[in-house]
Design a protein around this motif. Structure first.
Motif, mmCIF file in Angstrom:
data_model
loop_
_atom_site.group_PDB
_atom_site.id
_atom_site.type_symbol
_atom_site.label_atom_id
_atom_site.label_comp_id
_atom_site.label_asym_id
_atom_site.label_seq_id
_atom_site.Cartn_x
_atom_site.Cartn_y
_atom_site.Cartn_z
ATOM 1 N N MET A 102 0.755 -1.289 0.235
ATOM 2 C CA MET A 102 -0.027 -0.093 0.036
ATOM 3 C C MET A 102 1.006 1.157 0.009
ATOM 4 S SD MET A 102 -2.798 0.998 3.046
ATOM 5 C CE MET A 102 -4.482 1.199 2.295
ATOM 6 N N LYS A 103 0.569 2.293 -0.957
ATOM 7 C CA LYS A 103 1.185 3.365 -0.917
ATOM 8 C C LYS A 103 1.460 3.946 0.283
ATOM 9 C CE LYS A 103 1.360 7.654 -3.605
ATOM 10 N NZ LYS A 103 0.809 8.525 -4.637
ATOM 11 N N GLU A 104 0.385 4.222 1.111
ATOM 12 C CA GLU A 104 0.396 4.917 2.517
ATOM 13 C C GLU A 104 1.453 4.220 3.333
ATOM 14 O OE1 GLU A 104 -2.291 6.454 6.160
ATOM 15 O OE2 GLU A 104 -3.195 5.265 4.501
ATOM 16 N N ILE A 105 1.642 2.976 3.395
ATOM 17 C CA ILE A 105 2.630 2.409 4.429
ATOM 18 C C ILE A 105 3.868 2.575 3.781
ATOM 19 C CG2 ILE A 105 3.332 0.283 4.974
ATOM 20 C CD1 ILE A 105 0.389 -0.770 5.321
ATOM 21 N N SER A 106 4.233 2.557 2.710
ATOM 22 C CA SER A 106 5.544 2.854 2.088
ATOM 23 C C SER A 106 5.827 4.241 2.487
ATOM 24 C CB SER A 106 5.780 2.506 0.646
ATOM 25 O OG SER A 106 4.870 3.227 -0.280
ATOM 26 N N TYR A 110 -2.255 11.962 4.433
ATOM 27 C CA TYR A 110 -2.911 11.042 4.790
ATOM 28 C C TYR A 110 -3.491 11.192 6.220
ATOM 29 C CZ TYR A 110 0.066 8.583 1.607
ATOM 30 O OH TYR A 110 0.594 8.212 0.194
ATOM 31 N N LEU A 115 -2.254 -0.277 10.215
ATOM 32 C CA LEU A 115 -2.603 -0.090 8.669
ATOM 33 C C LEU A 115 -2.268 -1.635 8.223
ATOM 34 C CD1 LEU A 115 -1.357 3.101 7.412
ATOM 35 C CD2 LEU A 115 -3.533 2.658 7.557
ATOM 36 N N GLN A 116 -1.037 -2.212 8.764
ATOM 37 C CA GLN A 116 -0.964 -3.367 8.124
ATOM 38 C C GLN A 116 -2.115 -4.562 8.578
ATOM 39 O OE1 GLN A 116 2.870 -3.751 9.768
ATOM 40 N NE2 GLN A 116 4.156 -3.459 7.880
ATOM 41 N N SER A 156 -4.915 -3.889 9.340
ATOM 42 C CA SER A 156 -6.299 -3.612 8.597
ATOM 43 C C SER A 156 -6.426 -4.321 7.222
ATOM 44 C CB SER A 156 -6.567 -2.217 8.587
ATOM 45 O OG SER A 156 -5.899 -1.253 7.578
ATOM 46 N N GLU A 157 -5.063 -4.494 6.663
ATOM 47 C CA GLU A 157 -4.984 -5.089 5.188
ATOM 48 C C GLU A 157 -5.117 -6.484 5.359
ATOM 49 O OE1 GLU A 157 -1.145 -3.998 3.763
ATOM 50 O OE2 GLU A 157 -1.771 -2.066 2.850
#
Length: 129
Positions: free
Chosen positions: A1-5, A43, A124-125, A127-128
């Motif tokens: 996911m772009k947000e995590i990176s 974000y 976030l991880q 929730s994925e």
């Protein structure tokens, strides 16, 4: 996911910031704030700049506002200013009075931001999944 990176990249930048914290308090504050503002704008969560603003660090504008609130009470003004030396960034002590900021204050704040970011990435991880 772009947000995590993106947030992992910011995490690395905050760790690098800690290695580069110098003795120019205005530069330290500005650099830390600028690192976090783009992430917040893009974000939102975990609102790192809000945490910076809510920390004990205050800039000249904050000091002017606080001094206006004190008004003409000379004794309170003396207590508020204490024995601080002239700077552009200060911190508020436990009594709400000015104190000069030290390098370690920026390092501690960076550690708090890093912890917040790690928790947000972990969330976030999860929730994925």
């Amino acid at each position: 996911m772009k947000e995590i990176s993106y947030k992992r990249k910011l995490l690395k930048e905050l760790k690098q910031y800690k290695d580069e914290v110098g003795f120019d308090n205005e530069q330290n504050y500005s650099k830390l704030y600028n690192l976090c503002v783009d992430c917040d704008n893009e974000y939102g969560e975990p609102y790192l700049t809000d945490h910076i603003r809510e920390s004990d660090l205050v800039d000249d504008d904050d000091v002017k506002y606080l001094m206006e609130k004190i008004g003409n009470d000379i004794d309170r003004m003396r207590c508020f200013i204490g024995d601080t030396t002239s700077d552009t960034v200060y911190r508020l002590d436990g009594y709400g009075n000015l104190d000069n900021v030290a390098r370690c204050d920026f390092l501690d704040l960076a550690d708090e931001l890093i912890d917040m970011l790690k928790e947000n990435i972990k969330s976030l991880q999860e929730s994925e999944l």
